[in-house]
Design a protein around this motif. Structure first.
Motif: not given
Length: 185
Positions: A116-129
């Motif tokens: 129930k936190g304020r941060a929106p849900f986001e999951v990132l798969l990254r390559r070199n940022g």
């Protein structure tokens, strides 16, 4: 006699249809149908051409199995061999690519629906940022990954907008070296 021929030809013209159509009730395809047909044909040709190219280009399959998986809890990297030749674990949810190749990344992200936190849900798969895939649906378990061309030195990581947004006991990330294509520079 000339007026009779003119009258006959005019009466004949009155009965002729204005457009040359096919049999009674048949309709000509609309421009939308032609666009659909031509697009379909072009896509089929592109797929055939791509298949031909990949068939003719030699792929060197990986000599040794190179598989790494992180998670679910207890979270630790699990390697196929003690020292895989293609990746190096640098931190939780982070790997460094050691060998050029075509890799399959696979994973599952389980959102914590009780968060129930304020941060929106986001999951990132990254390559070199740089983001190569993003997940933003916090209501269902989602798969992440795909086939990617990586080069030696690339850093691959999975990051969460807020650590408590994800159920880590049901979330994992894995990587598998598919091939070392000879056309990769």
């Amino acid at each position: 006699m000339l007026p009779f021929l003119q009258r006959m030809s005019l009466s004949h013209m009155e009965n002729m249809p204005l457009s040359h159509s096919g049999p009674q009730g048949a309709q000509r395809p609309s421009w939308k149908q032609w666009l659909l047909y031509s697009t379909t044909i072009i896509l089929l040709l592109l797929c055939s051409f791509s298949t031909l190219i990949y068939t003719l280009l030699p792929l060197k399959t990986a000599n040794e199995p190179c598989v790494a998986k992180f998670g679910p809890l207890p979270s630790k990297w699990q390697m196929a061999s003690p020292e895989p030749s293609c990746v190096n674990k640098t931190a939780d949810w982070r790997l460094k690519i050691l060998q050029n190749g075509l890799y399959l990344i696979y994973g599952q992200v389980a959102p914590n629906t009780a968060y129930k936190g304020r941060a929106p849900f986001e999951v990132l798969l990254r390559r070199n940022g740089d983001t190569i895939q993003a997940l933003t649906n916090s209501t269902t378990v989602q798969n992440i990954g795909g086939a990617y061309e990586f080069h030696a030195g690339d850093a691959i990581d999975l990051i969460f907008n807020e650590e408590h947004q994800v159920l880590k006991n049901n979330t994992y990330l894995g990587i598998f070296l598919l091939a070392n294509p000879q056309f990769i520079s």
